[in-house]
Design an enzyme around this catalytic site. Structure first.
Site, PDB file in Angstrom:
ATOM      1  N   PRO A  98      19.711 -17.894  35.402  1.00  0.00           N
ATOM      2  CG  PRO A  98      18.127 -16.869  34.035  1.00  0.00           C
ATOM      3  CD  PRO A  98      19.560 -17.293  34.073  1.00  0.00           C
ATOM      4  CD  GLU A 151      24.887  -8.693  43.886  1.00  0.00           C
ATOM      5  OE1 GLU A 151      24.066  -7.784  44.075  1.00  0.00           O
ATOM      6  OE2 GLU A 151      24.662  -9.663  43.157  1.00  0.00           O
ATOM      7  CB  ALA A 192      22.594 -24.964  50.308  1.00  0.00           C
ATOM      8  CG  LEU A 252      26.745 -18.894  53.524  1.00  0.00           C
ATOM      9  CD1 LEU A 252      27.348 -18.121  52.358  1.00  0.00           C
ATOM     10  CD2 LEU A 252      27.260 -18.329  54.848  1.00  0.00           C
ATOM     11  CB  CYS A 268      23.503 -16.610  45.000  1.00  0.00           C
ATOM     12  SG  CYS A 268      24.637 -16.110  43.712  1.00  0.00           S
ATOM     13  CG  PHE A 269      21.347 -17.083  49.713  1.00  0.00           C
ATOM     14  CD1 PHE A 269      22.632 -17.425  49.313  1.00  0.00           C
ATOM     15  CD2 PHE A 269      21.199 -16.372  50.890  1.00  0.00           C
ATOM     16  CE1 PHE A 269      23.746 -17.059  50.066  1.00  0.00           C
ATOM     17  CE2 PHE A 269      22.297 -16.007  51.652  1.00  0.00           C
ATOM     18  CZ  PHE A 269      23.563 -16.341  51.243  1.00  0.00           C
ATOM     19  CG  PHE A 272      19.694  -8.719  47.424  1.00  0.00           C
ATOM     20  CD1 PHE A 272      20.372  -8.180  46.340  1.00  0.00           C
ATOM     21  CD2 PHE A 272      20.364  -9.590  48.265  1.00  0.00           C
ATOM     22  CE1 PHE A 272      21.707  -8.504  46.104  1.00  0.00           C
ATOM     23  CE2 PHE A 272      21.696  -9.928  48.041  1.00  0.00           C
ATOM     24  CZ  PHE A 272      22.370  -9.373  46.965  1.00  0.00           C
ATOM     25  CE  LYS A 273      24.993  -7.807  50.681  1.00  0.00           C
ATOM     26  NZ  LYS A 273      26.034  -8.809  50.513  1.00  0.00           N
ATOM     27  NE  ARG A 312      16.755  -6.361  55.243  1.00  0.00           N
ATOM     28  CZ  ARG A 312      17.366  -7.277  54.505  1.00  0.00           C
ATOM     29  NH1 ARG A 312      18.302  -8.046  55.031  1.00  0.00           N
ATOM     30  NH2 ARG A 312      17.034  -7.457  53.260  1.00  0.00           N
TER      31      ARG A 312
HETATM   32  C1  UDX Z   1      25.777 -14.711  48.565  1.00  0.00           C
HETATM   33  C2  UDX Z   1      26.979 -15.407  49.230  1.00  0.00           C
HETATM   34  O1  UDX Z   1      27.231 -14.772  50.491  1.00  0.00           O
HETATM   35  C3  UDX Z   1      28.197 -15.332  48.338  1.00  0.00           C
HETATM   36  O2  UDX Z   1      29.280 -16.054  48.909  1.00  0.00           O
HETATM   37  C4  UDX Z   1      27.850 -15.926  46.978  1.00  0.00           C
HETATM   38  O3  UDX Z   1      28.950 -15.801  46.091  1.00  0.00           O
HETATM   39  C5  UDX Z   1      26.638 -15.235  46.369  1.00  0.00           C
HETATM   40  O4  UDX Z   1      25.544 -15.296  47.292  1.00  0.00           O
HETATM   41  P1  UDX Z   1      24.981 -12.201  48.215  1.00  0.00           P
HETATM   42  O5  UDX Z   1      23.710 -12.810  47.738  1.00  0.00           O
HETATM   43  O6  UDX Z   1      25.628 -11.151  47.381  1.00  0.00           O
HETATM   44  O7  UDX Z   1      26.094 -13.345  48.420  1.00  0.00           O
HETATM   45  O8  UDX Z   1      24.746 -11.540  49.653  1.00  0.00           O
HETATM   46  P2  UDX Z   1      24.721 -12.071  51.169  1.00  0.00           P
HETATM   47  O9  UDX Z   1      25.488 -11.125  51.985  1.00  0.00           O
HETATM   48  O10 UDX Z   1      25.098 -13.491  51.279  1.00  0.00           O
HETATM   49  O11 UDX Z   1      23.198 -11.880  51.568  1.00  0.00           O
HETATM   50  C6  UDX Z   1      22.154 -12.633  50.983  1.00  0.00           C
HETATM   51  C7  UDX Z   1      20.834 -12.282  51.633  1.00  0.00           C
HETATM   52  O12 UDX Z   1      20.778 -12.747  52.979  1.00  0.00           O
HETATM   53  C8  UDX Z   1      20.552 -10.773  51.701  1.00  0.00           C
HETATM   54  O13 UDX Z   1      19.196 -10.527  51.401  1.00  0.00           O
HETATM   55  C9  UDX Z   1      20.864 -10.423  53.140  1.00  0.00           C
HETATM   56  O14 UDX Z   1      20.184  -9.275  53.581  1.00  0.00           O
HETATM   57  C10 UDX Z   1      20.400 -11.692  53.849  1.00  0.00           C
HETATM   58  N1  UDX Z   1      21.040 -11.905  55.159  1.00  0.00           N
HETATM   59  C11 UDX Z   1      22.389 -12.092  55.245  1.00  0.00           C
HETATM   60  C12 UDX Z   1      20.258 -11.954  56.303  1.00  0.00           C
HETATM   61  O15 UDX Z   1      19.035 -11.808  56.230  1.00  0.00           O
HETATM   62  N2  UDX Z   1      20.856 -12.184  57.512  1.00  0.00           N
HETATM   63  C13 UDX Z   1      22.203 -12.379  57.647  1.00  0.00           C
HETATM   64  O16 UDX Z   1      22.660 -12.599  58.781  1.00  0.00           O
HETATM   65  C14 UDX Z   1      22.991 -12.332  56.469  1.00  0.00           C
END
Ligand code: UDX
Ligand code: ADP
Length: 469
Positions: A94, A167, A227, A229, A278-279, A340-341, A445
């Site tokens: 973390p 996830e 970063a 993404l 992660c992000f 979170f998603k 969303r």
């Molecule tokens: C991310 C990376 O995608 C993955 O490769 C890495 O190993 C871990 O981090 P994760 O955090 O599980 O994965 O989910 P992800 O699908 O990437 O979504 C992250 C966040 O972005 C979520 O809150 C999602 O709702 C949001 N999101 C995603 C958007 O708001 N818009 C989009 O177009 C895509």
């Protein structure tokens, strides 16, 4: 080249659990033991009715097929280490809460403790693989700890093998990864260790998808991928603010720009803000790294991605208050979704937490419904988000409901915070009948058919859409 017959994974969480369960499934000749200090977590992985500690579509099926065959879960960390040829370190990293780099740097305490345990326990040579997302050059620290504490005859090769699964789609991502990345030192031993891990993956991943690179490139690539993404989401969210101000439609804008093959259509869905473990953590890590390398402009550049995400959440809750005639005091707000998603029960950095805290501060009453998140997790998150407010006070203002319909009863507004598919198909007529009027829906969303909801009578506000009501 060393051959891998036994694997130990330290850390039975969102990364270690699914990843090593899939390795066990795909490599029946390898014995895989996933160990964790957390007894309750291991008990859940071992539960007779497969009530696993994390919700992930397809995971139960994988565990049902491999558990007890060549997949084992245990709290005996030392035995796991001793028996293994290859050890994945998949512990949590973390963001630091105090000390140097607080709020930015990763807390490597868990990685260090796991590494020290490996050094203290191993009586033969091991390949040690960092799976957790770690700052660049962590492998070097691990090597120093292992070299300084290892027993005679125990030699360690360190690899970086970051996990790119998302996830909710973890099992599909693991079955058919875009790529598997393995970083190693470019020495003979390093390359042999790399080949041994590559052979494990080749049981189901085409060889051309397995990329082998230097250690530091591998560590940095993981941070860079996350970063980039996250930056796409902040970019589309920044544009959503312009759409709202001008009357343009972010869904149309995203579609138009996504048709450019250089940009591509994925990851352009405007939202109430990105979350997940992660992000934010990885970007803050990158910011910290850049600052410590004296690259101030680079640090500022990446920091802006997080700043924009915070702005997006704030902007959304302000829009709710503005639309509800500038006050939500005493009004009941239904928040649909807390994860979170969609398709995960994970709440780490979920935008819903920030929104609900904002609504609490405006003294609204908040009803929450999420199909997967457990109540105690919701209370823990809300408690942490408002450290100055006693939990009992929060529980007088916030209520957890067991269905969307129940959450919306007598509410003035419904907020869609997570894109769970079931929210598309709730009985919106019944929701409308049970709400106070005017009945507002705020879609954070881009999930629901706004025109259909308007035809029922709702006043609908959509992220990235100009017309308000
Ligand atoms: C991310 C990376 O995608 C993955 O490769 C890495 O190993 C871990 O981090 P994760 O955090 O599980 O994965 O989910 P992800 O699908 O990437 O979504 C992250 C966040 O972005 C979520 O809150 C999602 O709702 C949001 N999101 C995603 C958007 O708001 N818009 C989009 O177009 C895509
Ligand atoms: P991630 O999303 O990175 O998988 P989690 O928090 O879900 O993170 O999982 C990390 C797991 O690692 C936790 O279950 C925690 O108990 C475990 N863990 C942390 N340190 C150690 C350690 N030294 N030995 C064994 N398990 C550990």
């Amino acid at each position: 080249m060393p051959r891998v017959n036994q694997i130990c994974c330290i850390g039975a969480g969102y990364v270690g659990g699914p990843t090593c369960a899939v390795i066990a499934l795909k490599c029946p000749h390898i014995r895989v033991t996933i160990v964790d200090l957390n007894q309750a977590r291991i008990d859940a992985w071992n539960s007779p009715d497969f009530s696993l500690p994390i919700y992930e579509p397809g995971l139960e099926d994988v565990v049902r097929k491999a558990r007890g065959r060549n997949l084992f879960f245990s709290t005996d960390v030392d035995k796991g280490i001793r028996d293994a040829d290859l050890i994945f370190v998949s512990v949590n990293t973390p963001t630091k809460k105090s000390g140097v780099g607080a709020g930015f740097a990763a807390d490597l305490n868990y990685v260090e403790l796991a590494t020290r345990r490996i050094a203290a326990t191993a009586t033969s040579s091991k390949i040690v693989v960092e799976k957790s997302t770690v700052p660049c050059r962590t492998a070097e620290s691990m090597r120093t700890i292992l070299d300084a504490n290892s027993k005679p005859n125990a030699r360690f090769d360190i690899l970086s093998n970051p996990e790119f699964l998302a996830e909710g789609t973890a099992i599909d991502d693991l079955f058919a990864p875009d790529r598997v990345l393995i970083g190693s030192l470019q020495t003979q031993e390093g390359k042999e260790a790399c080949a041994a891990l590559s052979e494990v993956y080749q049981n189901w991943v085409p060889k051309e998808r397995i990329l082998t690179v230097g250690l530091w490139s591998s560590e940095l690539s993981k941070l860079a991928a996350n970063a980039m993404l996250a930056q796409r989401i902040s970019s589309i969210n920044a544009l959503s603010a312009i759409c709202e101000a001008t009357g343009a439609n972010i869904a149309e804008v995203a579609h138009s720009i996504g048709q450019d093959s250089r940009i591509g259509p994925k990851f352009l869905r405007a939202s109430v803000g990105f979350g997940g473990s992660c992000f934010q953590k990885d970007i803050l890590n990158l910011v910290y790294l850049s600052e410590s390398l004296n690259l101030k402009e680079v640090a500022e550049y990446w920091k802006q991605v997080v700043t924009m995400n915070e702005y997006q959440k704030r902007r959304f809750s302000k829009r709710v208050v503005d639309t509800l005639f500038n006050t939500i005091t005493g009004k009941r707000i239904a928040v649909l979704g807390f994860a979170f998603k969609a398709d995960t029960g994970d709440t780490r950095e979920s935008a819903a937490i920030t929104l609900i805290r904002d609504f609490q501060q405006e003294r609204a009453l908040v009803n929450i419904y999420d199909p997967q998140v457990e109540s105690n997790q919701i209370w823990a998150d809300l408690n942490e988000a408002s450290p100055d407010v006693p939990l009992a006070a929060i529980q007088r203002q916030v209520f957890i409901c067991s269905s969307a319909l129940e959450a919306c009863k007598n509410a003035e507004a419904v907020i869609i915070a997570t894109e769970w598919a079931e929210f598309k198909t709730i009985d919106w007529e019944a929701v409308y009948a049970g709400m106070n009027k005017p009945a507002f829906v705020f879609d954070g969303r881009l999930l629901v058919d706004a025109d259909r909801l308007r035809s029922i009578g709702f006043k609908v506000t959509v992220i990235g859409r100009g017309e308000r009501l």
